[in-house]
Write a protein that holds these residues in place. Sequence first.
Motif, PDB file in Angstrom:
ATOM      1  N   MET A  98      -9.088 -38.932  -5.788  1.00  0.00           N
ATOM      2  CA  MET A  98      -7.998 -38.804  -5.118  1.00  0.00           C
ATOM      3  C   MET A  98      -8.122 -38.682  -3.828  1.00  0.00           C
ATOM      4  O   MET A  98      -8.291 -37.699  -3.241  1.00  0.00           O
ATOM      5  CB  MET A  98      -7.083 -37.675  -5.539  1.00  0.00           C
ATOM      6  CG  MET A  98      -5.669 -37.670  -5.324  1.00  0.00           C
ATOM      7  SD  MET A  98      -4.828 -36.114  -5.835  1.00  0.00           S
ATOM      8  CE  MET A  98      -5.145 -36.363  -7.499  1.00  0.00           C
ATOM      9  N   GLY A  99      -8.141 -39.806  -2.862  1.00  0.00           N
ATOM     10  CA  GLY A  99      -8.236 -39.717  -1.349  1.00  0.00           C
ATOM     11  C   GLY A  99      -7.061 -40.457  -0.778  1.00  0.00           C
ATOM     12  O   GLY A  99      -7.445 -40.511   0.739  1.00  0.00           O
ATOM     13  N   GLY A 100      -6.011 -40.694  -1.052  1.00  0.00           N
ATOM     14  CA  GLY A 100      -4.900 -41.806  -0.445  1.00  0.00           C
ATOM     15  C   GLY A 100      -4.340 -40.558   0.581  1.00  0.00           C
ATOM     16  O   GLY A 100      -4.551 -39.418   0.573  1.00  0.00           O
ATOM     17  N   ASP A 101      -3.380 -41.466   1.177  1.00  0.00           N
ATOM     18  CA  ASP A 101      -2.356 -40.585   2.074  1.00  0.00           C
ATOM     19  C   ASP A 101      -1.327 -39.883   1.155  1.00  0.00           C
ATOM     20  O   ASP A 101      -1.276 -40.252   0.445  1.00  0.00           O
ATOM     21  CB  ASP A 101      -1.645 -41.609   2.923  1.00  0.00           C
ATOM     22  CG  ASP A 101      -2.675 -42.101   3.831  1.00  0.00           C
ATOM     23  OD1 ASP A 101      -3.569 -41.852   4.343  1.00  0.00           O
ATOM     24  OD2 ASP A 101      -2.335 -43.405   4.466  1.00  0.00           O
ATOM     25  N   VAL A 102      -1.045 -38.785   1.663  1.00  0.00           N
ATOM     26  CA  VAL A 102       0.046 -38.055   1.094  1.00  0.00           C
ATOM     27  C   VAL A 102       1.279 -38.584   1.520  1.00  0.00           C
ATOM     28  O   VAL A 102       1.618 -38.879   2.707  1.00  0.00           O
ATOM     29  CB  VAL A 102      -0.003 -36.432   1.661  1.00  0.00           C
ATOM     30  CG1 VAL A 102       1.128 -35.603   0.778  1.00  0.00           C
ATOM     31  CG2 VAL A 102      -1.408 -35.958   1.331  1.00  0.00           C
TER      32      VAL A 102
ATOM     33  N   GLY B   7       0.679 -42.128  -5.946  1.00  0.00           N
ATOM     34  CA  GLY B   7       1.387 -42.226  -6.950  1.00  0.00           C
ATOM     35  C   GLY B   7       1.488 -41.097  -7.948  1.00  0.00           C
ATOM     36  O   GLY B   7       2.128 -41.105  -8.848  1.00  0.00           O
ATOM     37  N   THR B   8       0.598 -40.219  -7.762  1.00  0.00           N
ATOM     38  CA  THR B   8       0.460 -38.943  -8.438  1.00  0.00           C
ATOM     39  C   THR B   8       1.176 -37.742  -7.892  1.00  0.00           C
ATOM     40  O   THR B   8       0.799 -37.658  -6.760  1.00  0.00           O
ATOM     41  CB  THR B   8      -1.049 -38.763  -8.961  1.00  0.00           C
ATOM     42  OG1 THR B   8      -1.266 -39.790  -9.581  1.00  0.00           O
ATOM     43  CG2 THR B   8      -1.120 -37.504  -9.756  1.00  0.00           C
ATOM     44  N   ALA B   9       2.002 -37.075  -8.596  1.00  0.00           N
ATOM     45  CA  ALA B   9       2.727 -35.971  -7.967  1.00  0.00           C
ATOM     46  C   ALA B   9       1.613 -34.792  -7.933  1.00  0.00           C
ATOM     47  O   ALA B   9       0.997 -34.350  -8.840  1.00  0.00           O
ATOM     48  CB  ALA B   9       3.983 -35.333  -8.816  1.00  0.00           C
TER      49      ALA B   9
ATOM     50  N   SER C 119      -6.262 -29.299  -7.797  1.00  0.00           N
ATOM     51  CA  SER C 119      -6.950 -30.522  -7.573  1.00  0.00           C
ATOM     52  C   SER C 119      -6.922 -31.345  -6.317  1.00  0.00           C
ATOM     53  O   SER C 119      -7.783 -32.061  -5.921  1.00  0.00           O
ATOM     54  CB  SER C 119      -6.887 -31.489  -8.619  1.00  0.00           C
ATOM     55  OG  SER C 119      -5.612 -31.753  -8.831  1.00  0.00           O
ATOM     56  N   ALA C 120      -5.831 -30.901  -5.845  1.00  0.00           N
ATOM     57  CA  ALA C 120      -5.301 -31.587  -4.530  1.00  0.00           C
ATOM     58  C   ALA C 120      -5.382 -30.629  -3.249  1.00  0.00           C
ATOM     59  O   ALA C 120      -5.265 -31.196  -2.114  1.00  0.00           O
ATOM     60  CB  ALA C 120      -4.020 -32.255  -4.491  1.00  0.00           C
TER      61      ALA C 120
END
Length: 150
Positions: A1-5, A60-62, A91-92
């Motif tokens: 999980m490394g994308g933009d928020v 796309g993941t909350a 995890s985020a």
Amino acid sequence: MGGDVVVRAASVDDVAEVARLFAAYLVFYECPREPAEVTAYLTARLANGESVVLLAEVEGTAVGFAQCYPTWASLELAPAWVLYDLFVDPSARGRGVGRTLLRAVADRARAAGATTAVLETAHTNTTAQALYESEGWVLDTTYRTYALTL
């Protein structure tokens, strides 16, 4: 999980995802509840327009949420927002999700005409305190908060 928020306003259609995160938030504060209770609470707040829930997503993941209650600041004769709940999935954490949520809360509160936003956190939650202070939130040294259990 490394994308933009990405932060967006949640709707009743998002209750399942918000409830998953909200349940983990309640466990963090040692106030676990049954999933049906959590879902009912969030559904009512959103359906009745009683709170603003911002949902943070990565790819796309909350991964986090903030729940605010618009109210009034009597001494300022103006709207105010109470940031009552903020949670980032473990995890985020460390990826700027909490910071992005805080900035989104401030932006949306300003856009709604609020002149102030307030929050409370546990005295022991020093990680969150450091984040809040780095974003310009100031510890209130004028007023004390009291609670009465009813």
